[in-house]
Design a protein around this motif. Structure first.
Motif, PDB file in Angstrom:
ATOM      1  N   LYS A 106       1.026  -1.196   0.081  1.00 43.29           N
ATOM      2  CA  LYS A 106       0.087  -0.021   0.077  1.00 43.29           C
ATOM      3  C   LYS A 106       1.172   1.294   0.078  1.00 43.29           C
ATOM      4  O   LYS A 106       1.956   1.245   0.812  1.00 43.29           O
ATOM      5  CB  LYS A 106      -0.714   0.016   1.173  1.00 43.29           C
TER       6      LYS A 106
ATOM      7  N   ILE B 184       1.415   4.783   1.158  1.00 40.44           N
ATOM      8  CA  ILE B 184       1.003   5.774   2.416  1.00 40.44           C
ATOM      9  C   ILE B 184       1.613   6.557   2.593  1.00 40.44           C
ATOM     10  O   ILE B 184       2.966   6.492   2.887  1.00 40.44           O
ATOM     11  CB  ILE B 184       0.806   4.674   3.741  1.00 40.44           C
TER      12      ILE B 184
ATOM     13  N   TYR C 191      -5.260   8.574   7.317  1.00 40.31           N
ATOM     14  CA  TYR C 191      -6.438   9.127   7.142  1.00 40.31           C
ATOM     15  C   TYR C 191      -6.669  10.240   8.079  1.00 40.31           C
ATOM     16  O   TYR C 191      -6.438  10.006   9.112  1.00 40.31           O
ATOM     17  CB  TYR C 191      -7.498   7.823   7.181  1.00 40.31           C
TER      18      TYR C 191
ATOM     19  N   LEU D  36      -7.242   3.952  -1.169  1.00 37.19           N
ATOM     20  CA  LEU D  36      -6.005   2.983  -0.871  1.00 37.19           C
ATOM     21  C   LEU D  36      -5.314   2.590  -2.182  1.00 37.19           C
ATOM     22  O   LEU D  36      -6.193   2.265  -3.069  1.00 37.19           O
ATOM     23  CB  LEU D  36      -6.552   1.766  -0.137  1.00 37.19           C
TER      24      LEU D  36
ATOM     25  N   SER E  80     -11.517   3.201  -3.370  1.00 45.25           N
ATOM     26  CA  SER E  80     -11.833   4.120  -2.472  1.00 45.25           C
ATOM     27  C   SER E  80     -13.175   4.013  -1.976  1.00 45.25           C
ATOM     28  O   SER E  80     -13.982   3.303  -2.512  1.00 45.25           O
ATOM     29  CB  SER E  80     -11.854   5.539  -3.040  1.00 45.25           C
TER      30      SER E  80
ATOM     31  N   TRP F  43      -9.228  -2.940   5.004  1.00 40.59           N
ATOM     32  CA  TRP F  43      -9.442  -3.251   3.599  1.00 40.59           C
ATOM     33  C   TRP F  43      -9.433  -4.768   3.391  1.00 40.59           C
ATOM     34  O   TRP F  43      -8.539  -5.450   3.841  1.00 40.59           O
ATOM     35  CB  TRP F  43      -8.715  -2.380   2.895  1.00 40.59           C
TER      36      TRP F  43
ATOM     37  N   PHE G  37      -5.604  -5.286   4.101  1.00 39.93           N
ATOM     38  CA  PHE G  37      -4.644  -3.957   4.409  1.00 39.93           C
ATOM     39  C   PHE G  37      -5.194  -3.321   5.342  1.00 39.93           C
ATOM     40  O   PHE G  37      -6.491  -3.097   5.642  1.00 39.93           O
ATOM     41  CB  PHE G  37      -4.712  -3.055   2.863  1.00 39.93           C
TER      42      PHE G  37
ATOM     43  N   ARG H  52      -4.850   0.459   7.559  1.00 38.63           N
ATOM     44  CA  ARG H  52      -4.146   1.999   7.578  1.00 38.63           C
ATOM     45  C   ARG H  52      -4.810   2.579   8.965  1.00 38.63           C
ATOM     46  O   ARG H  52      -6.040   2.514   9.182  1.00 38.63           O
ATOM     47  CB  ARG H  52      -4.757   2.710   6.286  1.00 38.63           C
TER      48      ARG H  52
END
Length: 183
Positions: free
Chosen positions: A5, A7, A11, A23, A63, A84, A95, A97
């Protein structure tokens, strides 16, 4: 195939406002990946705000738009976790975040006119094909947000974005001049 991912910061979810949660996923050869299916869960501490909702768009990047009504009664927090589940090439990949629930997200207050007021010849530093310095302004915002987070200055402490104007301008100019020097 390894997937990674992308990053550049956590967020930042504005309490009570619709917030896009993108993402972006790449493989080992740096090829951007497209999901054929995706679900997302959003947690605030131990509370589940969204449970296995379908992504709004499959992208790339994938998204999900978190509805403002989902967060309007929640407390400001650094305990947001977005999970995710993406199907890419027939395989399901998980995933995660981190994120923040904030009163007001950083809003860019800097324009090209603000940059040109410092150096009237700055337009000569634009990359061919660029009509604005939007890339430098975005880079500046992300650098400042990361710096504040690293120093423990949670994003919900910044209420008036104008207070960061000089820092935004300095960082954007540094990116522009640095690009011109090495480009």
């Amino acid at each position: 195939m390894g997937l990674h991912k992308r990053i550049n910061q956590p967020y930042v979810i504005t309490r009570g406002a619709d917030t896009a949660l993108p993402l972006d996923v790449y493989d080992d050869e740096q090829a951007q990946q497209t999901a054929t299916a995706a679900t997302v869960s959003v947690l605030l501490g131990s509370k589940v705000l969204v449970d296995s909702a379908s992504a709004t768009t499959l992208g790339p990047p994938v998204s999900y738009t978190l509805a403002g009504g989902t967060t309007s009664a929640e407390s400001l927090s650094d305990a947001v976790l977005v999970r995710w589940s993406l199907t890419i090439g027939g395989v399901v990949y998980p995933f995660e975040r981190a994120g923040y629930m904030v009163r007001q997200a950083f809003d860019m207050t800097l324009t090209d006119a603000d940059l040109l007021s410092v150096d009237r010849n700055l337009a000569n530093y634009r990359n061919s094909g660029d009509s604005t310095f939007a890339w430098a302004v975005t880079d500046a915002r992300q650098r400042i947000e990361r710096r504040l987070l690293k120093k423990g200055r949670r994003p919900w402490l910044i209420f008036d974005n104008w207070a960061l104007f000089d820092a935004f301008r300095f960082e954007a100019l540094a990116a522009i001049y640095g690009s011109a020097r090495t480009g």
